[in-house]
Design an enzyme around this catalytic site. Structure first.
Site, mmCIF file in Angstrom:
data_model
loop_
_atom_site.group_PDB
_atom_site.id
_atom_site.type_symbol
_atom_site.label_atom_id
_atom_site.label_comp_id
_atom_site.label_asym_id
_atom_site.label_seq_id
_atom_site.Cartn_x
_atom_site.Cartn_y
_atom_site.Cartn_z
ATOM 1 N N LYS A 130 0.814 -1.225 0.214
ATOM 2 C CA LYS A 130 0.070 0.107 0.073
ATOM 3 C C LYS A 130 0.760 1.098 0.134
ATOM 4 C CE LYS A 130 -1.732 -1.688 3.804
ATOM 5 N NZ LYS A 130 -1.698 -3.345 3.659
ATOM 6 N N GLU A 158 -5.731 -4.185 -6.820
ATOM 7 C CA GLU A 158 -6.857 -4.616 -5.970
ATOM 8 C C GLU A 158 -6.262 -5.195 -4.563
ATOM 9 O OE1 GLU A 158 -9.980 -5.235 -5.332
ATOM 10 O OE2 GLU A 158 -10.481 -5.626 -7.291
ATOM 11 N N ALA A 163 -7.298 -7.248 0.604
ATOM 12 C CA ALA A 163 -6.465 -8.375 -0.038
ATOM 13 C C ALA A 163 -7.342 -8.874 -1.274
ATOM 14 C CB ALA A 163 -6.577 -9.545 0.953
ATOM 15 N N LEU A 165 -10.290 -9.636 -2.093
ATOM 16 C CA LEU A 165 -11.775 -9.043 -2.250
ATOM 17 C C LEU A 165 -11.928 -8.171 -3.417
ATOM 18 C CD1 LEU A 165 -12.959 -8.610 1.408
ATOM 19 C CD2 LEU A 165 -13.370 -10.512 -0.058
ATOM 20 N N GLY A 216 -1.615 -14.856 15.306
ATOM 21 C CA GLY A 216 -0.788 -14.499 14.283
ATOM 22 C C GLY A 216 -1.603 -13.314 13.257
ATOM 23 N N ASP A 230 -2.399 1.611 9.052
ATOM 24 C CA ASP A 230 -2.796 0.804 7.965
ATOM 25 C C ASP A 230 -4.412 0.809 7.419
ATOM 26 O OD1 ASP A 230 -1.742 -1.642 6.504
ATOM 27 O OD2 ASP A 230 -3.633 -2.731 7.372
ATOM 28 N N LYS A 234 -5.557 2.252 3.718
ATOM 29 C CA LYS A 234 -6.562 1.756 2.715
ATOM 30 C C LYS A 234 -7.663 2.722 2.540
ATOM 31 C CE LYS A 234 -5.543 -3.021 4.431
ATOM 32 N NZ LYS A 234 -5.926 -3.978 5.404
ATOM 33 N N GLY A 349 -4.291 -12.674 4.377
ATOM 34 C CA GLY A 349 -3.885 -14.140 4.248
ATOM 35 C C GLY A 349 -3.034 -14.292 3.017
HETATM 36 N N1 LIG Z 1 -0.237 -10.331 4.701
HETATM 37 C C1 LIG Z 1 -1.318 -10.032 4.258
HETATM 38 O O1 LIG Z 1 -2.363 -10.648 4.498
HETATM 39 C C2 LIG Z 1 -1.516 -8.937 3.401
HETATM 40 C C3 LIG Z 1 -2.662 -8.500 2.859
HETATM 41 C C4 LIG Z 1 -3.073 -7.664 1.858
HETATM 42 C C5 LIG Z 1 -1.679 -6.768 1.912
HETATM 43 N N2 LIG Z 1 -0.369 -7.088 2.287
HETATM 44 C C6 LIG Z 1 0.419 -6.161 1.966
HETATM 45 O O2 LIG Z 1 1.457 -6.983 0.875
HETATM 46 C C7 LIG Z 1 2.865 -6.610 1.451
HETATM 47 C C8 LIG Z 1 3.522 -7.691 1.704
HETATM 48 O O3 LIG Z 1 3.070 -8.371 2.740
HETATM 49 P P1 LIG Z 1 3.610 -9.576 3.357
HETATM 50 O O4 LIG Z 1 2.509 -9.981 4.613
HETATM 51 O O5 LIG Z 1 3.935 -10.684 2.568
HETATM 52 O O6 LIG Z 1 4.903 -9.032 4.297
HETATM 53 P P2 LIG Z 1 6.171 -9.869 4.497
HETATM 54 O O7 LIG Z 1 5.958 -11.149 4.682
HETATM 55 O O8 LIG Z 1 7.006 -8.927 5.711
HETATM 56 O O9 LIG Z 1 7.005 -9.892 3.287
HETATM 57 C C9 LIG Z 1 7.618 -8.525 2.916
HETATM 58 C C10 LIG Z 1 8.696 -8.698 1.881
HETATM 59 O O10 LIG Z 1 9.357 -7.605 1.042
HETATM 60 C C11 LIG Z 1 10.814 -7.589 1.035
HETATM 61 N N3 LIG Z 1 11.200 -6.135 1.072
HETATM 62 C C12 LIG Z 1 10.931 -5.222 1.829
HETATM 63 N N4 LIG Z 1 11.217 -4.097 1.447
HETATM 64 C C13 LIG Z 1 11.996 -4.509 0.277
HETATM 65 C C14 LIG Z 1 12.536 -3.547 -0.863
HETATM 66 N N5 LIG Z 1 12.709 -2.391 -0.643
HETATM 67 N N6 LIG Z 1 12.724 -4.347 -1.932
HETATM 68 C C15 LIG Z 1 12.723 -5.598 -1.986
HETATM 69 N N7 LIG Z 1 12.041 -6.282 -1.260
HETATM 70 C C16 LIG Z 1 11.480 -5.688 -0.030
HETATM 71 C C17 LIG Z 1 10.789 -8.266 2.244
HETATM 72 O O11 LIG Z 1 12.170 -8.595 2.257
HETATM 73 P P3 LIG Z 1 13.264 -9.464 3.438
HETATM 74 O O12 LIG Z 1 13.122 -10.784 2.910
HETATM 75 O O13 LIG Z 1 14.420 -8.737 3.274
HETATM 76 O O14 LIG Z 1 12.365 -9.006 4.784
HETATM 77 C C18 LIG Z 1 10.134 -9.501 2.257
HETATM 78 O O15 LIG Z 1 10.374 -10.557 1.564
HETATM 79 C C19 LIG Z 1 2.891 -5.756 2.397
HETATM 80 O O16 LIG Z 1 2.770 -4.317 1.904
HETATM 81 C C20 LIG Z 1 1.411 -5.820 3.068
HETATM 82 O O17 LIG Z 1 1.125 -4.614 3.599
HETATM 83 C C21 LIG Z 1 -0.499 -8.082 3.142
#
Ligand SMILES: NC(=O)c1ccc[n+]([C@@H]2O[C@H](COP(=O)([O-])OP(=O)(O)OC[C@H]3O[C@@H](n4cnc5c(N)ncnc54)[C@H](OP(=O)(O)O)[C@@H]3O)[C@@H](O)[C@H]2O)c1
Length: 372
Positions: A130, A158, A163, A165, A216, A230, A234, A349
């Site tokens: 985001k 989207e 997420a 939806l 979690g 957050d 959104k 998720g």
């Molecule tokens: N999880 C959910 O359910 C969900 C739902 C909707 C949206 N999102 C959004 O989707 C994104 C990812 O979520 P996540 O849960 O997958 O987070 P996460 O598990 O913390 O993964 C983030 C990944 O991004 C990498 N990263 C961070 N900064 C970076 C950069 N400058 N250049 C390249 N890679 C970078 C991190 O690398 P490292 O391995 O080095 O840490 C990590 O692999 C977030 O922005 C989150 O807000 C998540």
């Protein structure tokens, strides 16, 4: 040529699952869409692993990288034996081979410049991250990203809101069909949804926070969820989607963490969060007595103040009946006025968020192909 080359930025919870879904569904996309989807590069904080081979990075290598990241190994070590390049160079190497789509599943603003650069070079961009879309309007990079977010542009987002939806796509369809948004309201945080459901069922605030953390649902520091930032991001994305020219600092945000607990360690915060119990139990009881329940709600009208914070919502309403970490967005428009159009379901998720990204990727891939 029907080949689409993906550049996966971030291989965490969402990015890792996106890679798995691409590997699992590639054949179906070839048969159903005529799109030959390959992953040409993966980008982490430490650099980019890229190949110009026709099949892209090998499935086995990709699976190994995702596995290593889940075990806490950075890309640089996980990709030992392979040369890493700078992230922009990876895109430059691939862009001459046909349509490229950057899948930004990183966290934070740092990837915004890469996304903008990719768009400028003709690539498409799909975001679950985001932060790039929440940059101030005056920031040229943020402005470039939003300039590409309309129907003719090559950016899709989207998964940033609800997420998987269909929130953004539904809003777009309404607007493109000539409908006029009146107000979007919603519960957009699974974490806060779980906490307020428990509170409504009689738990103390601290019990609800600790239970959400244990399941979690929260960030490692639950204050990142409780701050409301957050949800505000959104709300900003929803507002900008309905063409409001606003910045994050214009949104009224109710931070659920009192000032004296904002700078403490996580451990101290968790030890002292019970100090908030009495106040929240009182608020929950007042709501219950009025046939209502507390929800953390984003209110995004077509005009007037945008706010995110705790509201008393009638228990009999769809929003009030929401349980656990589900998200809901209620879209009131000129056409959907008496009975607003409502999208509800899991709003977080890995599987559903990655599916939101791959859905965007297919639509964008088809568009890029049609434009040659
Ligand atoms: N999880 C959910 O359910 C969900 C739902 C909707 C949206 N999102 C959004 O989707 C994104 C990812 O979520 P996540 O849960 O997958 O987070 P996460 O598990 O913390 O993964 C983030 C990944 O991004 C990498 N990263 C961070 N900064 C970076 C950069 N400058 N250049 C390249 N890679 C970078 C991190 O690398 P490292 O391995 O080095 O840490 C990590 O692999 C977030 O922005 C989150 O807000 C998540």
């Amino acid at each position: 040529m029907s080949r689409i080359t993906l550049v996966q930025v971030g291989m965490g919870t969402v990015g890792g699952e996106t890679i798995a879904q691409v590997i699992a569904n590639r054949n179906r996309w070839w048969v159903d869409f005529g799109l030959d989807v390959r992953i040409g590069a993966v980008i982490g904080r430490g650099g980019a692993l890229v190949t110009t081979e026709p099949d892209g990075l090998a499935d086995e290598l990709l699976r190994g990288l995702v596995h290593s990241r889940r075990a806490g190994t950075a890309l640089r070590e996980a990709a030992a034996g392979h040369e890493l390049v700078e992230a922009p160079e990876a895109i430059a190497l691939l862009i001459n081979q046909g349509p490229v789509i950057v899948m930004d599943a990183a966290a934070g603003e740092e990837t915004a410049a890469l996304d903008a650069r990719a768009l400028a070079s003709g690539a498409g961009v799909v975001l679950s991250n985001k932060a790039p879309l929440a940059l101030p309007r005056e920031n040229p990079i943020g402005a470039e990203l939003w300039a590409s977010a309309g129907p003719r542009g090559h950016l899709r987002y989207e998964a940033t809101c609800g997420a998987g939806l269909p929130v953004i796509s539904t809003l777009r369809t309404l607007i493109d069909g000539g409908d006029a948004p009146v107000e979007n309201t919603g519960a957009l945080s699974g974490t806060l949804g779980a906490i307020f459901t428990d509170l409504g069922n009689g738990a103390n605030f601290s019990e609800a926070v600790l239970a959400a953390k244990e399941k979690g649902f929260t960030e490692p520091d639950p204050r990142d969820d409780l701050s409301g930032l957050d949800v505000a991001r959104k709300a900003l994305i929803l507002a900008r989607t309905i063409e409001r020219r606003v910045n994050l600092d214009e949104i009224a945000v109710e931070n659920l963490v009192p000032e004296e607990l904002r700078e403490t360690s996580v451990a101290e915060f968790l030890a002292r969060v019970s100090e908030l119990d009495d106040e929240w139990s009182r608020r929950a009881e007042t709501a219950r007595a009025a046939g209502a329940t507390l929800k953390y709600v984003a209110t995004v009208p077509a005009d007037g103040p945008i706010a995110v914070g705790v509201r008393e919502v009638p228990t009999s309403s769809l929003l009030g009946a929401l349980q656990g970490p589900e998200n809901i967005v209620v879209m009131r428009t000129t056409r959907y006025h008496e009975n607003p159009l409502t999208v509800v379901g899991p709003g977080a998720g890995a599987a559903v968020t990655a599916a939101g990204m791959t859905g965007d990727m297919l639509a964008l891939g088809t568009l890029l192909m049609s434009r040659g």
